[in-house]
Design a protein around this motif. Structure first.
Motif, PDB file in Angstrom:
ATOM      1  N   LYS A 121      72.962  24.785 114.780  1.00 26.51           N
ATOM      2  CA  LYS A 121      73.772  23.464 115.227  1.00 26.51           C
ATOM      3  C   LYS A 121      74.254  23.986 117.253  1.00 26.51           C
ATOM      4  N   CYS A 160      70.334  12.539 110.735  1.00 29.49           N
ATOM      5  CA  CYS A 160      70.193  12.403 109.535  1.00 29.49           C
ATOM      6  C   CYS A 160      69.021  12.144 108.891  1.00 29.49           C
ATOM      7  N   ASN A 195      72.430  20.051 102.558  1.00 27.62           N
ATOM      8  CA  ASN A 195      73.370  21.308 103.624  1.00 27.62           C
ATOM      9  C   ASN A 195      73.332  21.393 104.878  1.00 27.62           C
ATOM     10  N   PRO A 196      74.315  21.061 105.577  1.00 28.75           N
ATOM     11  CA  PRO A 196      74.607  21.333 107.306  1.00 28.75           C
ATOM     12  C   PRO A 196      74.070  22.753 107.652  1.00 28.75           C
ATOM     13  N   GLN A 228      74.874  25.958 109.670  1.00 24.61           N
ATOM     14  CA  GLN A 228      75.677  26.656 109.682  1.00 24.61           C
ATOM     15  C   GLN A 228      75.370  27.635 110.890  1.00 24.61           C
ATOM     16  N   ALA A 243      79.116  12.940 106.692  1.00 23.28           N
ATOM     17  CA  ALA A 243      78.083  13.594 106.784  1.00 23.28           C
ATOM     18  C   ALA A 243      76.847  12.963 107.468  1.00 23.28           C
ATOM     19  N   CYS A 244      76.252  11.771 106.775  1.00 16.27           N
ATOM     20  CA  CYS A 244      75.593  10.984 106.964  1.00 16.27           C
ATOM     21  C   CYS A 244      75.554   9.558 107.519  1.00 16.27           C
ATOM     22  N   VAL A 256      71.341  17.798 109.990  1.00 13.02           N
ATOM     23  CA  VAL A 256      71.866  18.903 108.676  1.00 13.02           C
ATOM     24  C   VAL A 256      70.354  19.140 108.282  1.00 13.02           C
ATOM     25  N   THR A 257      70.095  19.947 107.236  1.00 13.63           N
ATOM     26  CA  THR A 257      69.213  20.336 106.722  1.00 13.63           C
ATOM     27  C   THR A 257      68.925  19.420 105.448  1.00 13.63           C
TER      28      THR A 257
END
Length: 332
Positions: free
Chosen positions: A267, A294, A41-42, A44, A22-23, A279-280
């Motif tokens: 997103k 990221c 948290n991604p 959503q 994810a990052c 992501v957040t």
């Protein structure tokens, strides 16, 4: 037994790999707060309202009611001026039929479903704003509601994502709040009367629509080439003293007055930008910030209008962001 164990290890390894990628695939597994990567948290896809960002599974106003605001932030809207938001980037509103001295909320029942109250607990003033402005009022049901400058604070059920201000001017009585609890600078106007005591469904778009852009999109700048802009067309920047992995910010306190964070963006509400590492970032100061690849992203208070790039190269550390999340023009 060995077969079961091997299968278990394979599933665990796959889960770790998914979180790590994810990052960035080879950048470690810690967040700046020493938490597991899953704490970042991604963003959503929206689910029909702000409720999903507050643990309300179906995103309904009723489920999201009375949630705390956390670390307040200030959004500099080109249409409304400085607007106070909660830690997730959702606009906070005030009601003209309330009173500030003494503080009193007059939004009850059906009104509070459309305009969920903001709980008093756990709120802290936005950076640079007088903390003494933060207070609370006891509602008729005994619950405590956040006040700013004496005015009770609410969210709007039809704000679907951070940065929305669809409640602005509804019924001629609902307005985005400035950081001191007064009406945001653009709050002198009003939407059409809803016919529902100032909180019905009519007129919700009046004065609330922002620039007709995606939450984040790409603009072709004559000098810098393709750069990312926010929903208001304002240039987005990266800070070279930040890091992407572990995800850290070096812009805190007074820095945020000049470089406001970009609040989380859905997103699906983006055009032409890299989705990897989208992501957040749960910052140590409690503010939620959008990242690309990221990297935390910001806007610049010195940009007065869409198209400005006055933050480019400031201090040799601030640069506009390419669609791939790279700092445009930064030294190699």
């Amino acid at each position: 037994m060995n077969t079961w164990r091997n299968a278990s290890l394979a599933v665990t390894a796959a889960a770790v790999l998914a979180l790590t990628t994810a990052c960035g695939q080879e950048k470690g597994t810690e967040t700046p707060n020493g938490q597991a990567v899953g704490a970042v948290n991604p963003a959503q896809p929206g689910s029909g309202g702000y409720g999903s960002d507050y643990g309300a599974g179906s995103g309904t106003a009723a489920q999201a009611a009375a949630k705390p605001a956390g670390q307040l932030a200030v959004w500099d809207s080109k249409e409304l001026g400085k607007v106070v938001t909660d830690s997730a980037g959702f606009t906070l509103y005030r009601f003209d039929k309330d009173t500030a001295s003494p503080p009193k909320s007059n939004c009850e029942g059906e009104c509070a479903k459309t305009w969920p109250v903001v709980a008093a607990g756990g709120a802290s003033a936005a950076p640079g704003v007088d903390p003494s402005l933060i207070g609370e009022v006891t509602r008729s049901d005994g619950t405590k509601q956040l006040t700013i400058g004496g005015w009770a604070m609410y969210r709007y059920a039809k704000d679907a994502k951070p940065g929305d201000a669809k409640g602005q001017g509804v019924g001629g009585t609902w307005f985005a709040s400035a950081p001191d609890g007064k009406k945001a600078a653009g709050g002198a106007g009003g939407g059409s009367d809803s016919g529902e005591g100032g909180y019905g469904d009519g007129g919700e778009e009046a004065g609330g629509e922002q620039a007709d852009l995606a939450g984040l999109s790409v603009r072709k700048d004559p000098k810098l080439g393709e750069i990312i802009v926010d929903k208001n067309g304002m240039t987005v920047y990266r800070f070279m003293k930040d890091s992407a992995w572990p995800m850290k910010t070096a812009c805190t306190g007074d820095c945020l007055k000049k470089w406001p964070v970009v609040a989380p963006v859905n997103k699906n509400d983006t055009e032409g930008i890299l989705k990897k590492g989208f992501v957040t970032f749960d910052r140590p100061d409690g503010i939620k910030q959008q990242t690309i690849d990221c990297w935390p992203i910001y806007t610049f208070a010195g940009d007065a209008k869409p198209g400005d790039t006055n933050g480019q190269g400031v201090g040799g550390t601030w640069y506009a962001v390419s669609p791939e999340g790279k700092p445009v023009g930064a030294p190699k």
